[in-house]
Design an enzyme around this catalytic site. Structure first.
Site, PDB file in Angstrom:
ATOM      1  N   HIS A  66       0.825  -1.221   0.000  1.00  0.00           N
ATOM      2  CA  HIS A  66       0.000   0.000   0.000  1.00  0.00           C
ATOM      3  C   HIS A  66       0.853   1.263   0.000  1.00  0.00           C
ATOM      4  CE1 HIS A  66      -0.016   0.059   4.585  1.00  0.00           C
ATOM      5  NE2 HIS A  66      -0.071   1.360   4.369  1.00  0.00           N
ATOM      6  N   ASP A  76       1.025  -7.679   2.531  1.00  0.00           N
ATOM      7  CA  ASP A  76       1.144  -6.259   2.174  1.00  0.00           C
ATOM      8  C   ASP A  76       2.617  -5.850   2.003  1.00  0.00           C
ATOM      9  OD1 ASP A  76       0.784  -3.551   1.810  1.00  0.00           O
ATOM     10  OD2 ASP A  76      -0.563  -3.284   3.506  1.00  0.00           O
ATOM     11  N   SER A 109       3.923   2.365   8.424  1.00  0.00           N
ATOM     12  CA  SER A 109       3.709   1.355   7.406  1.00  0.00           C
ATOM     13  C   SER A 109       5.027   1.083   6.702  1.00  0.00           C
ATOM     14  CB  SER A 109       2.688   1.833   6.384  1.00  0.00           C
ATOM     15  OG  SER A 109       1.419   1.526   6.836  1.00  0.00           O
TER      16      SER A 109
HETATM   17  N1  ARG Z   1      -5.007   0.753   7.664  1.00  0.00           N
HETATM   18  C1  ARG Z   1      -3.702   0.749   7.036  1.00  0.00           C
HETATM   19  C2  ARG Z   1      -3.041   2.098   7.225  1.00  0.00           C
HETATM   20  O1  ARG Z   1      -3.309   3.084   7.289  1.00  0.00           O
HETATM   21  C3  ARG Z   1      -3.712   0.305   5.608  1.00  0.00           C
HETATM   22  C4  ARG Z   1      -4.390   1.213   4.626  1.00  0.00           C
HETATM   23  C5  ARG Z   1      -4.374   0.745   3.199  1.00  0.00           C
HETATM   24  N2  ARG Z   1      -5.341  -0.310   2.924  1.00  0.00           N
HETATM   25  C6  ARG Z   1      -6.678  -0.105   2.676  1.00  0.00           C
HETATM   26  N3  ARG Z   1      -7.448  -1.121   2.491  1.00  0.00           N
HETATM   27  N4  ARG Z   1      -7.216   1.089   2.600  1.00  0.00           N
HETATM   28  O2  ARG Z   1      -3.263   3.035   7.207  1.00  0.00           O
HETATM   29  N1  GLU Z   2      -1.367   1.599   7.516  1.00  0.00           N
HETATM   30  C1  GLU Z   2      -0.732   2.649   8.260  1.00  0.00           C
HETATM   31  C2  GLU Z   2       0.223   3.468   7.398  1.00  0.00           C
HETATM   32  O1  GLU Z   2       0.002   3.605   6.253  1.00  0.00           O
HETATM   33  C3  GLU Z   2      -0.053   2.084   9.453  1.00  0.00           C
HETATM   34  C4  GLU Z   2      -1.089   1.628  10.352  1.00  0.00           C
HETATM   35  C5  GLU Z   2      -1.238   2.543  11.509  1.00  0.00           C
HETATM   36  O2  GLU Z   2      -1.817   3.628  11.395  1.00  0.00           O
HETATM   37  O3  GLU Z   2      -0.723   2.106  12.540  1.00  0.00           O
HETATM   38  O4  GLU Z   2       1.113   4.103   7.838  1.00  0.00           O
END
Ligand code: ARG
Ligand code: GLU
Length: 716
Positions: A86, A222, A647
């Site tokens: 991502h 991921d 991330s």
């Molecule tokens: N929750 C994770 C992070 O902030 C992954 C986000 C990307 N994936 C998604 N399905 N939107 O952010």
């Molecule tokens: N998915 C998040 C990112 O893009 C990390 C997850 C979180 O917020 O801990 O940085």
């Protein structure tokens, strides 16, 4: 003087009182003083010097800020870079077309020359960091107003920056820590030639998509691979075909031994922003007012978009990435609010504040901080609420209105700087609009407009509502129909036609467009009546937060306090740990490939599984990547304190080897940005063995495995 002393004292007394292990995003530079002993007591075999050293290669030399928004790490002596799928998403997307769809099919470069360049993408190392507090605060005294204080600090920071001798690709960044009580400088080295090496198909890299986002149990691979290229002397260089793979000071060996509950884990990266030291009055406002407003607006927008995506495959493709972006924080805020309530965060903060007040019984100045906070947060509540409401409705979710700001900037260019500047900005605007219209359906946006504008009129103080919108609310749907049929913004041909006119005529047409007129009326109203008083209060709140932070540290000299995240390099450490999300339910800390097969829904856009992966799962062709139970591990949980920006951060074992790749947190624990609670705050990592398995067995990219150093730390 006094300020410098209290930090020394608090560092020396650090170990008298331990935080619960897991909480904290620590500065690599201060590990020796604050954390080394605790980390070793938790099983770490490294020293602080192995993690961060300015004298020799250390772990920090393998940690790379990826494009400024994610973390990545070096995993071979040829500059191979591992990060999340991502994080690489837009790079991967930019190389994709219908005929050659890297998102759908994945991509694996067979040789260096097949690797794909990504203009604009950079990889940034931290060469060294320094405490520059004394110089930054020189001449600052307690009697200054916050403006005077800031202007002295700004001058000091300029002088500090000027004192560094830097080469072309080096820079120095200075950031406030502990809300302006301490300052650190970071010398960075930036590589601008970063190429895509490999990525699994989305059905692996984004398996579970939005349904599984922020959720455990998780089965997402991921990850994606990039490579840093350098000039002739291994120095940073702009993209050139002649560049060579970068030879790093350190690269992370990868452990094949996996993890067990209780194993030590270290996460090293660039967390973006947290708010750990808010007063209870601020947290109350988030839970009761701000989060519910933002969630309800996104609820409406997402429902409308989801309906259209489900009804029409081409809409689904157009809106997938937008939907994911809006849904990501929508879901996060819901989890955050629930977690804050379920762990009694506000009561906990209040208890802490009571103790703080008691310990300062004879200091009325310090005691006044909390009631002053309360007054300021109250005074700012309506402005904060309206700001959030406006930004969610008009900037983030109604797509056409979001164009108003861009058009206003274009007009400003012409009116302030003339034709040339207008034309150069116009090129950027056209590029942006091309992408915008490619994924735009006016009939969907119109529905979003009708629903969200109505919510705005009904929930926001009429003082902050444009007159035309109040009238429109008698029949918002009809108003939206008129607006979207009359505005050139809703029609790419008309819009591009306007932008090809001479500037004067183009500007005249833009200025009389109904969407532009409404958007501008609205944003001017917000600027004058909401942002202006909000910012005045916010300056006072920030000033008070600095004093509160200082007072907390002085009041509890035996406690350790870590600075809030600010996109600088940090370390969190914890253990592999499951958790109990609710009564009667316990989550195990590791998931396996059989769980991917359990979730498999043929043809589904979130849970389809690639035939090759099914085949590998059936034939059990797992090589040396299986766990002791004979299955391939996919993801695991830890109690490391992480946030957005982490991330792609490496999960590192007790010996300094890579065991996983951070990519998410569990939903119940997303409140860790405000209130870390050991019982439910967990980060989610992809197991390094799943990464290796996919690269080797799924993609057949054994040549990449050969570059890496695979180790068996547990055998020794
Ligand atoms: N929750 C994770 C992070 O902030 C992954 C986000 C990307 N994936 C998604 N399905 N939107 O952010
Ligand atoms: N998915 C998040 C990112 O893009 C990390 C997850 C979180 O917020 O801990 O940085």
């Amino acid at each position: 003087m006094k300020k410098c002393r209290f930090f020394v004292v608090f560092i020396l007394l650090a170990f008298a009182n331990m935080l619960c292990a897991g909480e904290g995003m620590w500065l690599p530079l201060l590990l020796k003083a604050l954390n080394e002993e605790e980390m070793q007591s938790m099983g770490m075999k490294l020293t602080a010097e192995d993690i961060y050293s300015i004298n020799k290669g250390s772990l920090k030399d393998a940690i790379v800020h990826f494009g400024g928004f994610c973390t990545s790490e070096i995993i071979s002596d040829q500059g191979l870079l591992l990060t999340n799928h991502h994080c690489g998403y837009s790079a991967i997307q930019s190389h994709s077309s219908v005929e050659n769809n890297l998102l759908k099919d994945g991509f694996w470069a067979k040789t260096n020359s097949d690797e794909l360049a990504n203009p604009g993408l950079f990889a940034r190392f931290i060469d060294r960091m320094e405490d520059v507090t004394e110089k930054a605060l020189m001449g600052v005294t307690d009697d200054l107003s916050s403006e005077e204080r800031q202007s002295i600090i700004d001058k000091n920071l300029d002088a500090i920056k000027a004192s560094y001798e830097l080469s072309e690709f080096e820079d120095v960044i200075i950031r406030p820590f502990y809300h302006g009580n301490q300052y650190f400088s970071f010398v960075t080295v930036t590589y601008n030639d970063v190429r895509l090496v490999g990525t699994p198909p989305e059905s692996i890299g984004k398996f579970g998509s939005d349904t599984d986002n922020w959720v455990w149990p998780r089965h997402t691979g991921d990850f994606a691979l990039f490579r840093i290229y350098a000039g002739p002397n291994n120095e940073p260089a702009n993209y050139s075909e002649a560049n060579k793979p970068y030879n790093p000071k350190h690269s992370l060996p990868i452990s094949l031994d996996g993890v067990e509950e209780g194993d030590f884990t270290l996460v090293f990266g660039f967390p973006g922003r947290t708010n750990q030291y808010l007063p209870s009055s601020a947290v109350e406002q988030i839970v009761e007012t701000l989060n519910p407003a933002k969630i309800s607006i996104r609820d409406s927008a997402l429902k409308i978009i989801d309906g259209h995506m489900r009804a029409d495959e081409s809409v689904r493709i157009q809106y997938a990435s937008k939907f994911a972006r809006v849904a990501n924080y929508w879901k996060k805020w819901i989890g955050e609010s629930q977690g804050l309530v379920s762990t009694g965060a506000i009561a906990k903060k209040k208890k802490f504040e009571e103790e703080f007040l008691n310990k300062n019984a004879d200091n009325p100045e310090i005691r006044s901080i909390l009631p002053r906070f309360e007054k300021l947060y109250k005074a700012n509540e309506e402005y904060a609420f309206t700001r959030d409401y406006y930004s969610e409705v008009a900037s983030r979710n109604i797509e056409l209105l979001s164009l108003t700001g861009i058009m206003n900037r274009l007009i400003d260019r012409y009116e302030n700087n003339g034709r040339d500047d207008y034309n150069s900005y116009l090129q950027r605007v056209k590029g942006y609009l091309e992408g915008f219209y490619k994924n735009y359906r006016p009939e969907i946006d119109r529905e979003v407009f009708a629903s969200l504008a109505k919510m705005y009129v009904e929930n926001v103080n009429p003082l902050y509502t444009p007159e035309s919108l109040k009238v429109a609310n008698r029949d918002m749907e009809n108003f939206a129909k008129g607006l979207y049929s009359q505005s050139s913004f809703a029609d790419p041909n008309k819009m591009m036609g306007i932008l090809s006119l001479p500037p004067e005529s183009a500007i005249e047409k833009i200025k009389t467009d109904p969407v532009f007129m409404l958007g501008t009326e609205w944003s001017n109203l917000i600027d004058a009546k909401v942002n202006a008083p909000y910012n005045r209060n916010k300056t006072q709140i920030d000033e008070l937060q600095r004093k509160y932070m200082q007072a907390i540290i002085e009041t509890f000299p035996k406690k350790r306090f870590y600075p809030d995240a600010n996109s600088t390099m940090r370390i969190s450490y914890g253990q592999v740990n499951g958790y109990q999300p609710r009564d009667g339910v316990t989550y195990m800390p590791v998931t396996y490939l059989n769980g991917v097969i359990e979730k498999y829904k043929p043809g589904d856009y979130e849970f389809d599984v690639h035939p090759k992966l099914i085949e590998l799962s059936e034939s059990k062709d797992f090589g040396e990547y299986a766990d002791s139970n004979g299955d391939i591990p996919i993801c695991f949980l830890g109690s490391n304190h992480t946030t957005g920006g982490n991330s792609g951060s490496p999960a590192i074992d007790a010996h300094g080897n890579l065991i996983g790749l951070n990519f998410d947190r569990v939903w119940e624990g997303t409140m860790s940005d405000i209130n870390y609670d050991k019982s439910i705050c967990r980060n989610i990592m992809v197991d390094a063995r799943y990464v290796l398995f996919i690269v080797d067995k799924f993609a057949g990219a054994g040549h990449l495995i050969k570059e890496m150093k695979l180790v068996h730390p547990k055998a020794n």
